[in-house]
Design a protein around this motif. Structure first.
Motif, PDB file in Angstrom:
ATOM      1  N   GLU A 114       9.218 -30.897  27.955  1.00  0.00           N
ATOM      2  CA  GLU A 114       7.771 -30.667  27.973  1.00  0.00           C
ATOM      3  C   GLU A 114       7.391 -29.524  28.905  1.00  0.00           C
ATOM      4  O   GLU A 114       6.274 -28.969  28.810  1.00  0.00           O
ATOM      5  CB  GLU A 114       7.018 -31.946  28.360  1.00  0.00           C
ATOM      6  N   GLU A 115       8.313 -29.143  29.789  1.00  0.00           N
ATOM      7  CA  GLU A 115       8.056 -28.027  30.706  1.00  0.00           C
ATOM      8  C   GLU A 115       8.715 -26.733  30.237  1.00  0.00           C
ATOM      9  O   GLU A 115       8.130 -25.645  30.378  1.00  0.00           O
ATOM     10  CB  GLU A 115       8.571 -28.386  32.109  1.00  0.00           C
ATOM     11  N   SER A 116       9.918 -26.829  29.656  1.00  0.00           N
ATOM     12  CA  SER A 116      10.657 -25.608  29.289  1.00  0.00           C
ATOM     13  C   SER A 116      10.306 -25.088  27.896  1.00  0.00           C
ATOM     14  O   SER A 116      10.328 -23.867  27.661  1.00  0.00           O
ATOM     15  CB  SER A 116      12.156 -25.857  29.386  1.00  0.00           C
ATOM     16  N   LEU A 117      10.002 -25.984  26.961  1.00  0.00           N
ATOM     17  CA  LEU A 117       9.807 -25.543  25.579  1.00  0.00           C
ATOM     18  C   LEU A 117       8.541 -24.721  25.368  1.00  0.00           C
ATOM     19  O   LEU A 117       8.568 -23.752  24.591  1.00  0.00           O
ATOM     20  CB  LEU A 117       9.819 -26.750  24.629  1.00  0.00           C
TER      21      LEU A 117
ATOM     22  N   SER B  25       9.913 -27.290  17.700  1.00  0.00           N
ATOM     23  CA  SER B  25      10.876 -26.632  16.818  1.00  0.00           C
ATOM     24  C   SER B  25      10.323 -26.341  15.434  1.00  0.00           C
ATOM     25  O   SER B  25      11.007 -25.681  14.634  1.00  0.00           O
ATOM     26  CB  SER B  25      12.138 -27.504  16.683  1.00  0.00           C
ATOM     27  N   LYS B  26       9.131 -26.796  15.150  1.00  0.00           N
ATOM     28  CA  LYS B  26       8.580 -26.618  13.800  1.00  0.00           C
ATOM     29  C   LYS B  26       8.592 -25.149  13.376  1.00  0.00           C
ATOM     30  O   LYS B  26       8.830 -24.820  12.210  1.00  0.00           O
ATOM     31  CB  LYS B  26       7.158 -27.184  13.743  1.00  0.00           C
ATOM     32  N   VAL B  27       8.406 -24.244  14.343  1.00  0.00           N
ATOM     33  CA  VAL B  27       8.322 -22.811  14.022  1.00  0.00           C
ATOM     34  C   VAL B  27       9.685 -22.213  13.663  1.00  0.00           C
ATOM     35  O   VAL B  27       9.744 -21.082  13.145  1.00  0.00           O
ATOM     36  CB  VAL B  27       7.699 -22.028  15.198  1.00  0.00           C
TER      37      VAL B  27
ATOM     38  N   SER C 271       6.907 -19.569  23.433  1.00  0.00           N
ATOM     39  CA  SER C 271       5.763 -18.657  23.508  1.00  0.00           C
ATOM     40  C   SER C 271       6.130 -17.292  22.917  1.00  0.00           C
ATOM     41  O   SER C 271       5.254 -16.476  22.635  1.00  0.00           O
ATOM     42  CB  SER C 271       5.311 -18.495  24.968  1.00  0.00           C
ATOM     43  N   LYS C 272       7.416 -17.067  22.720  1.00  0.00           N
ATOM     44  CA  LYS C 272       7.911 -15.853  22.072  1.00  0.00           C
ATOM     45  C   LYS C 272       8.452 -16.210  20.691  1.00  0.00           C
ATOM     46  O   LYS C 272       8.842 -17.344  20.435  1.00  0.00           O
ATOM     47  CB  LYS C 272       9.029 -15.225  22.907  1.00  0.00           C
ATOM     48  N   ASP C 273       8.502 -15.220  19.799  1.00  0.00           N
ATOM     49  CA  ASP C 273       9.086 -15.453  18.484  1.00  0.00           C
ATOM     50  C   ASP C 273      10.573 -15.756  18.620  1.00  0.00           C
ATOM     51  O   ASP C 273      11.288 -15.066  19.373  1.00  0.00           O
ATOM     52  CB  ASP C 273       8.908 -14.220  17.592  1.00  0.00           C
ATOM     53  N   ARG C 274      11.023 -16.777  17.926  1.00  0.00           N
ATOM     54  CA  ARG C 274      12.426 -17.165  17.962  1.00  0.00           C
ATOM     55  C   ARG C 274      12.989 -17.177  16.539  1.00  0.00           C
ATOM     56  O   ARG C 274      12.264 -17.491  15.569  1.00  0.00           O
ATOM     57  CB  ARG C 274      12.585 -18.544  18.589  1.00  0.00           C
TER      58      ARG C 274
END
Length: 519
Positions: A426-429, A460-462, A434-437
């Protein structure tokens, strides 16, 4: 209430002593003891009476030896019956209460064993051997904290006993304190360097903490010392298969069976090395031949036959004593899916199938890296991977597993092609995404917890499309599996209006692979 009369109200001291001795010689133990006690009450310094009481505390040496022989030969029920009868005459015998406890412990009646050891300690509180036995019984009864306290007390009395340090190590391990457990085992090793059991228990502890190569070395050392150590061969097999060295694992299991052909758990473990239904069935049949009541094997036999379309009778899955079993519920779930998924019997064959059906030009993602065993395997195919973990263990309790379990002590794996993002999801994701992966070929969810898995799924939905394969590493067969990764998947799909298709399962490794529909 009328006061109990003393024998000395009826006769003088010398006559009472002679009568006590006569009763003792006639094996009228209760009567002899009663007379001696009357004498000591009135004449506390009388040596003959005190010696008489002490001699009547335990059965005569030949009787005690015969009782010990029954226990040593594994005739535990006979030993218990004899000890119970003797305790009527010798209720203050520490040795009788102790052997009564040991035989009940051997029959896995831990509660009676604990009661017996505690009775012995009421008579002689500082008996280190009985304290050690009580600590072991408490450990097997899952009273870990009390066991640790008792074993530490035993060591205060007898600090040079390696067996007590080893038993303390086991209690600490089962209570989740791995560093303290290893320290206790190492203390035992300082005293007894050629003890195979100590190396074996160190191996178990290291395997639990994910240090599998070190575990293997300790199992090997145990076998060097004791070449007939079937359990060590079995655990060596488990460690080898856990790191993907299946052939070495199979060899170790077969070595265990040479020593102990009736070792049904080894046949079960060999089932978990199978590459085909035919091979799996052969091992399950042998397992059930050795133990016809082994519930996991019975249930597995049902699903194997169902996969071969040779068994449409699934009624056992709904019977009392079976339907509540986590494996039975898992089998029901799989057999009621719209399409029957591919079936595998260990995580490496499962991963091989998934990688063959993945877009290998894409990177993979893994939530829950721990020591990096799976990550190292997957990077061989995908060349690039992103791993997410705190590397300090579970962030919260997971059923019986305590927060902090599966820690790598903050050590981040060094794996070429791997990029590791450290911290709670919840802190790292939020920052990472926030950047395109790049879209994921495969996402391996091995965070166990519902909370961690739903968080990872949502972020991870993106990176998921119709080609992405989602692998859940601790999906089912556990007693509470519906509350964990399964729940996260169902909730993720429902909230987003997605469906899912299950393409592969492994009951052995608890893995499930799905593709998301409608994304």
């Amino acid at each position: 209430m009328e006061e109990k009369k003393s024998i000395l109200d009826e006769m003088n001291l010398d006559k009472a002593l002679r009568l006590a001795k006569k009763k003792e010689n006639a094996q009228e133990i209760k009567e002899a003891r009663s007379i001696y006690l009357d004498i000591v009450q009135k004449y506390p310094g009388n040596i003959k009476a005190r010696v008489g009481i002490k001699q009547l505390a335990d059965p005569p040496p030949p009787v005690s030896k015969a009782l010990g022989n029954l226990h040593d030969k594994g005739r535990y029920t006979e030993c218990i019956k004899s000890a119970r009868n003797l305790l009527e005459d010798y209720p203050s015998s520490v040795s009788l209460h102790n052997i009564f406890g040991l035989s009940n412990y051997a029959l896995k009646d831990y509660k009676i064993a604990i009661k017996s050891f505690k009775k012995a300690l009421e008579i002689k509180p500082n008996n280190a051997d009985v304290l050690n036995n009580l600590g072991v019984a408490l450990t097997y009864n899952h009273d870990f904290k009390e066991a640790i306290d008792i074993l530490n007390k035993a060591l205060e009395i007898k600090s040079d006993d390696p067996s007590t340090y080893m038993n303390l190590g086991n209690a600490l391990r089962l209570n989740g304190d791995i560093p303290a457990a290893l320290a206790s085992f190492n203390r035992a090793l300082e005293m007894e360097k050629e003890n195979a059991s100590i190396y074996y228990n160190i191996g178990i502890t290291l395997a639990i903490s994910g240090e599998l190569q070190s575990a293997i070395e300790n199992y090997k050392r145990a076998i060097e010392i004791n070449p007939s150590f079937a359990d060590a061969y079995n655990n060596l097999g488990l460690a080898y298969t856990e790191i993907g060295e299946m052939a070495k694992g199979v060899d170790s299991y077969k070595n265990a069976l040479k020593i102990k052909p009736t070792f049904y758990q080894v046949y079960w473990n060999l089932y978990n090395t199978s590459y085909s239904i035919e091979e799996a069935k052969a091992w399950i049949d042998l397992c059930l031949e050795k133990n016809p009541n082994y519930k996991e094997a019975i249930l597995t036999s049902i699903v194997l036959k169902a996969y071969e379309n040779k068994n449409n009778d699934l009624s056992l899955l709904k019977k009392e004593g079976y339907k509540e079993h986590g494996l039975a519920r898992s089998i029901n779930w799989v057999l009621n899916l719209p399409t029957t998924p591919k079936l595998f019997f260990h995580r490496w064959a499962f991963f091989d199938y998934i990688t063959r059906n993945s877009k290998v030009e894409r990177p993979f993602y893994e939530y829950g890296v721990w020591r990096g065993t799976a990550f190292k395997y997957l990077i061989k195919t995908f060349k690039k991977g992103f791993g997410f973990d705190t590397f300090t263990g579970l962030p919260e309790n997971w059923h019986k597993e305590k927060a902090g379990t599966y820690s790598s002590e903050g050590n981040i794996p060094k794996i070429e092609g791997g990029e590791f993002i450290v911290g709670k999801f919840e802190e790292s994701l939020p920052n990472f995404f926030s950047k395109d992966r790049p879209l994921a070929s495969l996402i391996n969810f091995d965070a166990d917890l519902y909370s961690s898995t739903i968080c990872a799924l949502n972020y991870s939905k993106v990176i998921i499309d119709e080609h992405t394969i989602l692998v859940f590493d601790e999906f089912f067969t556990n007693p509470t599996w519906e509350e964990d990764e399964y729940k996260a998947l169902i909730e993720f799909c429902e909230l987003n209006g997605f469906g899912y298709e299950v393409i592969a399962v492994s009951f052995s490794s608890k893995q499930v692979a799905v593709k998301i529909l409608g994304i």
